[in-house]
Design an enzyme around this catalytic site. Structure first.
Site, PDB file in Angstrom:
ATOM      1  N   TYR A 284      10.903   8.975   1.374  1.00 17.68           N
ATOM      2  CA  TYR A 284      10.926   7.986   0.285  1.00 17.68           C
ATOM      3  C   TYR A 284      11.572   8.496  -0.994  1.00 17.68           C
ATOM      4  CZ  TYR A 284       7.809   5.544   3.449  1.00 17.68           C
ATOM      5  OH  TYR A 284       7.298   4.911   4.555  1.00 17.68           O
TER       6      TYR A 284
ATOM      7  N   HIS B  15      12.857  -2.645   1.780  1.00 17.87           N
ATOM      8  CA  HIS B  15      12.264  -1.383   2.216  1.00 17.87           C
ATOM      9  C   HIS B  15      13.118  -0.241   1.688  1.00 17.87           C
ATOM     10  CE1 HIS B  15       9.490  -3.458   4.840  1.00 17.87           C
ATOM     11  NE2 HIS B  15      10.510  -4.232   5.182  1.00 17.87           N
TER      12      HIS B  15
ATOM     13  N   ARG C  32       4.584  11.094  -2.073  1.00 15.74           N
ATOM     14  CA  ARG C  32       4.415  10.646  -0.698  1.00 15.74           C
ATOM     15  C   ARG C  32       5.686  10.914   0.114  1.00 15.74           C
ATOM     16  NH1 ARG C  32       4.674   4.360   1.296  1.00 15.74           N
ATOM     17  NH2 ARG C  32       4.048   4.762   3.437  1.00 15.74           N
TER      18      ARG C  32
ATOM     19  N   PRO D 222       0.789  -1.232   0.000  1.00 17.75           N
ATOM     20  CA  PRO D 222       0.000   0.000   0.000  1.00 17.75           C
ATOM     21  C   PRO D 222       0.826   1.290   0.000  1.00 17.75           C
ATOM     22  CG  PRO D 222      -0.268  -1.210   2.068  1.00 17.75           C
ATOM     23  CD  PRO D 222       0.474  -2.108   1.130  1.00 17.75           C
ATOM     24  N   ASN D 223       0.308   2.243  -0.752  1.00 12.01           N
ATOM     25  CA  ASN D 223       0.833   3.615  -0.849  1.00 12.01           C
ATOM     26  C   ASN D 223       2.085   3.756  -1.712  1.00 12.01           C
ATOM     27  OD1 ASN D 223      -1.117   4.986   0.941  1.00 12.01           O
ATOM     28  ND2 ASN D 223      -0.247   3.652   2.504  1.00 12.01           N
TER      29      ASN D 223
ATOM     30  N   ASN E 111       8.206  -5.510  -1.331  1.00 15.05           N
ATOM     31  CA  ASN E 111       8.111  -4.419  -0.357  1.00 15.05           C
ATOM     32  C   ASN E 111       6.678  -4.462   0.175  1.00 15.05           C
ATOM     33  OD1 ASN E 111       7.930  -2.146   1.171  1.00 15.05           O
ATOM     34  ND2 ASN E 111       9.053  -0.837  -0.254  1.00 15.05           N
TER      35      ASN E 111
ATOM     36  N   ARG F  61      13.041   4.274  12.448  1.00 10.96           N
ATOM     37  CA  ARG F  61      11.813   5.078  12.449  1.00 10.96           C
ATOM     38  C   ARG F  61      10.939   4.729  13.663  1.00 10.96           C
ATOM     39  NH1 ARG F  61       9.229   4.756   6.694  1.00 10.96           N
ATOM     40  NH2 ARG F  61       8.062   6.506   7.569  1.00 10.96           N
TER      41      ARG F  61
ATOM     42  N   GLU G  46      12.799  -9.504   1.117  1.00  7.11           N
ATOM     43  CA  GLU G  46      12.002  -8.383   1.646  1.00  7.11           C
ATOM     44  C   GLU G  46      12.813  -7.097   1.446  1.00  7.11           C
ATOM     45  OE1 GLU G  46      11.389  -8.761   5.856  1.00  7.11           O
ATOM     46  OE2 GLU G  46      10.374  -6.813   6.022  1.00  7.11           O
TER      47      GLU G  46
ATOM     48  N   ALA H  51       3.148  -1.133   4.637  1.00  8.17           N
ATOM     49  CA  ALA H  51       2.585  -1.234   5.989  1.00  8.17           C
ATOM     50  C   ALA H  51       2.156  -2.660   6.346  1.00  8.17           C
ATOM     51  CB  ALA H  51       1.403  -0.274   6.136  1.00  8.17           C
TER      52      ALA H  51
HETATM   53  C1  DQA Z   1       8.324   0.882   3.722  1.00 11.52           C
HETATM   54  C2  DQA Z   1       8.423   1.075   5.236  1.00 11.52           C
HETATM   55  C3  DQA Z   1       7.094   0.786   5.906  1.00 11.52           C
HETATM   56  O1  DQA Z   1       7.194   1.000   7.306  1.00 11.52           O
HETATM   57  C4  DQA Z   1       6.017   1.717   5.376  1.00 11.52           C
HETATM   58  O2  DQA Z   1       4.771   1.379   5.925  1.00 11.52           O
HETATM   59  C5  DQA Z   1       5.968   1.775   3.893  1.00 11.52           C
HETATM   60  C6  DQA Z   1       7.210   1.730   3.127  1.00 11.52           C
HETATM   61  C7  DQA Z   1       9.624   1.287   3.000  1.00 11.52           C
HETATM   62  O3  DQA Z   1       9.773   0.917   1.850  1.00 11.52           O
HETATM   63  O4  DQA Z   1      10.462   1.990   3.580  1.00 11.52           O
HETATM   64  O5  DQA Z   1       4.897   1.954   3.296  1.00 11.52           O
HETATM   65  O6  DQA Z   1       8.076  -0.480   3.451  1.00 11.52           O
END
Ligand code: DQA
Length: 143
Positions: free
Chosen positions: A23, A100, A18, A10-11, A74, A107, A98, A77
């Site tokens: 990011y 990020h 964003r 998501p997002n 990725n 964080r 995985e 959340a």
């Molecule tokens: C994320 C880190 C997560 O905590 C966050 O919810 C994201 C992006 C990252 O790529 O840094 O949406 O996965």
């Protein structure tokens, strides 16, 4: 040529607008481009997807398990709370990296837990979009 799924939660389609301080300024299309170019260099056929929907992400994890597809994921959340995704990924039949963009451990406290890490081959975090490049290189060595 090995097929690889690059799955985004998501997002992440909102990259570029964003929270650019966290990011970066590059967009989701830039990410797709970067993954495809890296895949081409490594001889991998990379397919990049994004969803805001947990059920869709679980379905893609099932597809990867059934088709023995390696995955760069990725989970965004979902990382922090989706036991459904954990259970789907536990069925994996090929390597899973995985990734990020940010470093979740630097964080907020709720980001320090990943329910995905225990079923992943490994985790790469904190290198911006380069996390995906590093993950594809790591996958290449595993295939
Ligand atoms: C994320 C880190 C997560 O905590 C966050 O919810 C994201 C992006 C990252 O790529 O840094 O949406 O996965």
């Amino acid at each position: 040529m090995s097929r690889v799924l690059v799955l985004n939660g998501p997002n992440l389609r909102r990259l570029g607008t964003r929270e650019p301080d966290v990011y970066g300024a590059q967009t989701f299309d830039d990410l797709v481009d970067l993954c495809r170019r890296t895949g081409a260099e490594l001889g991998l056929r990379v397919e990049v997807r994004q969803t805001d929907d947990e059920a869709q992400m679980v379905a893609w994890a099932h597809e990867a398990a059934d088709e023995r597809l390696p995955v760069v994921l990725n989970p965004a959340a979902f990382t922090h709370y989706s036991y459904a995704l954990h259970d789907a990924l536990a069925q994996r039949t090929a390597p899973l990296i995985e990734v990020h963009i940010s470093n979740p451990h630097a964080r907020e406290e709720f980001r320090h837990t990943s329910v995905v890490s225990s079923v992943a081959t490994g985790t790469i975090a904190g290198f911006g979009l380069n996390s995906y490049v590093l993950a594809l290189h790591a996958l290449k060595t595993l295939l």
